[in-house]
Design a protein around this motif. Structure first.
Motif, short mmCIF file in Angstrom:
data_model
loop_
_atom_site.label_atom_id
_atom_site.label_comp_id
_atom_site.label_asym_id
_atom_site.label_seq_id
_atom_site.Cartn_x
_atom_site.Cartn_y
_atom_site.Cartn_z
N GLN A 32 0.85 -1.18 0.00
CA GLN A 32 0.00 0.00 0.00
C GLN A 32 0.89 1.24 0.00
O GLN A 32 1.95 1.26 0.62
N VAL A 33 0.40 2.28 -0.66
CA VAL A 33 1.18 3.51 -0.73
C VAL A 33 1.29 4.14 0.66
O VAL A 33 0.30 4.23 1.40
N GLN A 34 2.49 4.56 1.01
CA GLN A 34 2.72 5.32 2.24
C GLN A 34 3.03 6.76 1.86
O GLN A 34 3.80 7.02 0.94
N LEU A 35 2.44 7.67 2.61
CA LEU A 35 2.55 9.09 2.30
C LEU A 35 3.32 9.78 3.42
O LEU A 35 2.98 9.63 4.60
N VAL A 36 4.35 10.55 3.04
CA VAL A 36 5.18 11.25 4.01
C VAL A 36 5.22 12.73 3.65
O VAL A 36 5.70 13.11 2.57
N GLU A 37 4.71 13.55 4.58
CA GLU A 37 4.67 14.99 4.36
C GLU A 37 5.90 15.66 4.99
O GLU A 37 6.40 15.21 6.02
N PRO A 40 -10.21 10.54 1.08
CA PRO A 40 -8.90 10.25 1.66
C PRO A 40 -8.85 8.87 2.29
O PRO A 40 -8.87 8.72 3.51
N SER A 41 -8.74 7.85 1.48
CA SER A 41 -8.90 6.47 1.94
C SER A 41 -7.61 5.80 2.37
O SER A 41 -7.65 4.71 2.94
N HIS A 42 -6.46 6.43 2.12
CA HIS A 42 -5.20 5.84 2.60
C HIS A 42 -5.00 6.17 4.08
O HIS A 42 -5.54 7.17 4.57
N PRO A 43 -4.22 5.36 4.78
CA PRO A 43 -3.88 5.72 6.17
C PRO A 43 -3.20 7.09 6.21
O PRO A 43 -2.37 7.40 5.33
N TRP A 44 -3.55 7.89 7.19
CA TRP A 44 -2.95 9.21 7.29
C TRP A 44 -1.49 9.12 7.72
O TRP A 44 -1.14 8.29 8.55
N GLY A 45 -0.65 9.99 7.17
CA GLY A 45 0.72 10.10 7.61
C GLY A 45 0.80 10.94 8.88
O GLY A 45 -0.21 11.26 9.49
N CYS A 52 4.82 16.02 -0.45
CA CYS A 52 4.20 14.75 -0.06
C CYS A 52 4.83 13.67 -0.93
O CYS A 52 4.54 13.59 -2.13
N ALA A 53 5.68 12.86 -0.32
CA ALA A 53 6.35 11.79 -1.05
C ALA A 53 5.62 10.48 -0.83
O ALA A 53 5.31 10.11 0.30
N ALA A 54 5.37 9.79 -1.91
CA ALA A 54 4.67 8.50 -1.85
C ALA A 54 5.66 7.38 -2.07
O ALA A 54 6.49 7.44 -2.98
#
Length: 115
Positions: free
Chosen positions: A1-6, A101-106, A22-24
């Protein structure tokens, strides 16, 4: 799953500018419409700006003309350029899919606008 880092937040004076990133990782974010959201203390998390896979954009009324969302699909990164910052822009900023916004929040990145 994509991880998002702000990243890219900080303390800035009113009228100043910041550019958030925001890096995926773990997936190809270019497949998705992406958005920036923010949450101020004691308030709900709201959409700030969204960008489609094709580059069409949408902004909350409160940031129109001041913020610009963009994406670099080659770098799997979405940006938020914030100009003419106001104290009311103070919040934790997050990225996620848009409009849902269905991905887990960073962890988000804190933006504080204060003199």
């Amino acid at each position: 799953q994509v991880q998002l880092v702000e990243s890219g937040g900080g303390l800035v004076q009113p009228g100043g500018s910041l550019k958030l990133s925001c890096a995926a990782s773990g997936g190809d974010s270019s497949r998705y419409n992406m958005g920036w959201y923010r949450q101020a203390p004691g308030k709900q998390r709201d959409l700030v700006a969204g960008i489609t896979r094709g580059g069409n954009t949408n902004y909350a009324d409160s940031v129109k003309g001041r913020f610009t969302i963009s994406r670099d699909n080659a770098k799997n990164t979405v940006y938020l350029q914030m100009n003419s910052l106001k104290p009311e822009d103070t919040a934790v900023y997050y990225c996620n899919l848009w409009p849902t916004p269905s991905h887990p929040w960073g962890q988000g990145t804190q933006v504080t606008v204060s003199s």
